[in-house]
Enzyme design. Structure first.
Site, PDB file in Angstrom:
ATOM      1  N   ASP A  50       0.866  -1.192   0.000  1.00 55.85           N
ATOM      2  CA  ASP A  50       0.000   0.000   0.000  1.00 55.85           C
ATOM      3  C   ASP A  50       0.901   1.240   0.000  1.00 55.85           C
ATOM      4  O   ASP A  50       1.740   1.406   0.879  1.00 55.85           O
ATOM      5  CB  ASP A  50      -0.887  -0.038   1.249  1.00 55.85           C
ATOM      6  N   ASP A  69      -3.444   2.305  -5.482  1.00 57.50           N
ATOM      7  CA  ASP A  69      -2.170   2.296  -4.741  1.00 57.50           C
ATOM      8  C   ASP A  69      -2.002   1.058  -3.874  1.00 57.50           C
ATOM      9  O   ASP A  69      -1.198   1.050  -2.962  1.00 57.50           O
ATOM     10  CB  ASP A  69      -2.081   3.558  -3.873  1.00 57.50           C
ATOM     11  N   GLU A  70      -2.769   0.021  -4.195  1.00 59.10           N
ATOM     12  CA  GLU A  70      -2.805  -1.101  -3.262  1.00 59.10           C
ATOM     13  C   GLU A  70      -2.952  -2.413  -4.032  1.00 59.10           C
ATOM     14  O   GLU A  70      -3.752  -2.484  -4.960  1.00 59.10           O
ATOM     15  CB  GLU A  70      -4.058  -0.890  -2.413  1.00 59.10           C
TER      16      GLU A  70
HETATM   17  P1  TTP Z   1      -5.275   5.136   0.816  1.00 61.39           P
HETATM   18  O1  TTP Z   1      -4.270   4.034   0.627  1.00 61.39           O
HETATM   19  O2  TTP Z   1      -6.448   4.885   1.668  1.00 61.39           O
HETATM   20  O3  TTP Z   1      -4.534   6.416   1.411  1.00 61.39           O
HETATM   21  P2  TTP Z   1      -3.112   7.001   1.134  1.00 61.39           P
HETATM   22  O4  TTP Z   1      -2.305   6.153   0.222  1.00 61.39           O
HETATM   23  O5  TTP Z   1      -3.279   8.425   0.689  1.00 61.39           O
HETATM   24  O6  TTP Z   1      -2.473   7.040   2.560  1.00 61.39           O
HETATM   25  P3  TTP Z   1      -1.914   5.848   3.444  1.00 61.39           P
HETATM   26  O7  TTP Z   1      -0.476   6.181   3.656  1.00 61.39           O
HETATM   27  O8  TTP Z   1      -2.685   5.890   4.719  1.00 61.39           O
HETATM   28  O9  TTP Z   1      -2.113   4.588   2.678  1.00 61.39           O
HETATM   29  O10 TTP Z   1      -5.801   5.629  -0.596  1.00 61.39           O
HETATM   30  C1  TTP Z   1      -4.989   5.679  -1.736  1.00 61.39           C
HETATM   31  C2  TTP Z   1      -5.344   6.859  -2.597  1.00 61.39           C
HETATM   32  O11 TTP Z   1      -6.710   6.788  -3.000  1.00 61.39           O
HETATM   33  C3  TTP Z   1      -5.187   8.182  -1.893  1.00 61.39           C
HETATM   34  O12 TTP Z   1      -3.879   8.727  -2.036  1.00 61.39           O
HETATM   35  C4  TTP Z   1      -6.241   9.037  -2.506  1.00 61.39           C
HETATM   36  C5  TTP Z   1      -7.289   8.085  -3.002  1.00 61.39           C
HETATM   37  N1  TTP Z   1      -8.475   8.141  -2.117  1.00 61.39           N
HETATM   38  C6  TTP Z   1      -9.573   8.897  -2.526  1.00 61.39           C
HETATM   39  O13 TTP Z   1      -9.562   9.485  -3.608  1.00 61.39           O
HETATM   40  N2  TTP Z   1     -10.666   8.965  -1.696  1.00 61.39           N
HETATM   41  C7  TTP Z   1     -10.710   8.328  -0.489  1.00 61.39           C
HETATM   42  O14 TTP Z   1     -11.721   8.423   0.241  1.00 61.39           O
HETATM   43  C8  TTP Z   1      -9.582   7.535  -0.095  1.00 61.39           C
HETATM   44  C9  TTP Z   1      -9.590   6.805   1.225  1.00 61.39           C
HETATM   45  C10 TTP Z   1      -8.503   7.484  -0.935  1.00 61.39           C
HETATM   46 MG    MG Z   2      -2.130   4.100   0.572  1.00 67.65          MG
END
Ligand code: TTP
Ligand code: MG
Length: 368
Positions: free
Chosen positions: A20, A118-119
């Protein structure tokens, strides 16, 4: 209620990674705009430009210290931290970056299941590097993503998807967490119930009403009762809290890009060598495209020199292409535009992205 008579089957033989990206959209913006680094950053249009509308897609870790998080209104984020930078997101671009991350994953295994941009889950039980240790593989992937894309991610390693995801979430950013079969039950028992996959906002209050706050509370409930109360989810939770989740990593069979690259221990300097390599790469990409029955619209050239890190430059064409000559033509054009002749080249790569099936549109040669 009768207790379960047969022991649960638990497949401990797999090595599953969950990767992630850290603050994904925000990290991409910080990478491309270093002036944003070191200050709270919110990925959303500034509420002043939108009359207070708009939602935060993500925020960097500095902004999170102010309580800013995904899905919050941009207005609220502004109230929490007026000095934060607000940057509107560019989803298409993040999709391309995601593609580059997936290209790295596929150097390890083709058993990659994307969850979000991103995952992803990777089943590395058998892998292209023939490395046994999941931890080592996770570390290599983290390192490679950093080296090539200047982005960080957190990784979880375990024997199933559910635990691998919990592991990657455990320490962020830049975390690497392993949950072994021995540790799984202890780890799960102390876990708050809301951390169990599938237990969403609606289920949490019901769980609490029924006295279930942690994995330990869940563990005490018998299977029939859980199924009666929560149906399918109850069935699955009974297993998950015992560390059992045999769901396979489902690879996304649709290929979104085809790329080939070469690294050189003795850097290339002569243009003839560059041209020869580009021709070879174009040939290989064309072959791979043919095999996959695909054609693409965007040619990407990747270069690493002795002076700077990896860069990629792309050209999006008017039509879909798949022929070796055409791919070479555009790759060479990008190379010329970069004006790098004389620089030591350590890596060259050509990728074709924006793929569609060959039958999708008639092929038109773009060269007049
Ligand atoms: P996440 O992996 O939930 O968040 P992140 O990568 O920004 O942070 P973390 O370090 O906690 O993993 O989500 C991945 C991407 O998806 C995030 O950068 C933006 C997008 N996203 C949205 O557009 N809307 C949302 O509600 C969420 C949770 C994420
Ligand atoms: Mg993330």
């Amino acid at each position: 209620m009768p207790e379960l008579q047969f022991p649960l089957k638990n497949d401990l033989s797999r090595k599953i990674l969950h990767i992630d990206m850290d603050a994904f959209y925000a990290s991409v913006e910080e990478r491309d705009h270093p002036e944003l680094v070191g200050k709270p950053l919110v990925i959303a249009r500034h509420p002043k430009e939108t009359h207070g509308r708009g939602v935060v897609t993500t925020a960097n870790y500095l902004a999170r210290e102010y309580g800013i998080h995904s899905a919050m209104s941009a207005k609220k984020a502004y109230e929490l931290c007026p000095s934060a930078n607000f940057v509107p997101g560019n989803h298409d671009y993040y999709r391309e970056v995601s593609q580059a991350i997936h290209n790295i994953f596929h150097q390890y295994t083709d058993l990659v299941e994307p969850v979000a941009l991103d995952e992803a889950y990777l089943d590395v039980t058998q892998n292209k590097k023939e490395i046994k240790s999941g931890i080592k593989l996770a570390r290599m992937i983290q390192y490679q993503i950093w080296e090539e894309l200047r982005l960080t991610c957190s990784a979880g390693v375990s024997y199933n998807k559910f635990l691998a995801k919990l592991a990657s979430d455990y320490e962020k950013p830049r975390g690497l967490t392993v949950i072994t079969p021995d540790q799984a039950i202890l780890f799960l028992r102390q876990l708050p119930i809301e951390k169990f996959h599938g237990v969403g906002k609606k289920t949490v209050p019901r769980m609490h009403e029924l006295g279930i706050f942690t994995g330990e509370d869940l563990y005490q409930k018998n299977e029939m009762w859980l199924i009666q109360e929560f149906g399918k989810m109850g069935y699955s939770l009974y297993r998950k809290v015992r560390g059992v989740d045999n769901a396979p990593v489902l690879a996304n069979r649709e290929r979104k890009s085809v790329g080939k690259e070469r690294t050189f221990s003795t850097p290339l300097v002569q243009e003839t060598d560059i041209i020869m390599t580009l021709r070879k790469l174009a040939h290989e990409v064309a072959l791979a495209l043919k095999k996959a029955d695909k054609q693409g619209k965007t040619v990407v050239l990747k270069i690493r020199t002795s002076v700077f890190d990896t860069i990629t430059r792309r050209k999006t064409l008017e039509t879909y292409v798949s022929q070796e000559e055409v791919i070479y033509f555009y790759a060479y054009e990008i190379w010329e535009e970069l004006n790098l002749l004389g620089t030591e080249i350590r890596l060259l790569g050509i990728t074709l992205t924006n793929l569609v099936p060959t039958t999708y549109e008639p092929i038109v040669l773009p060269i007049k």
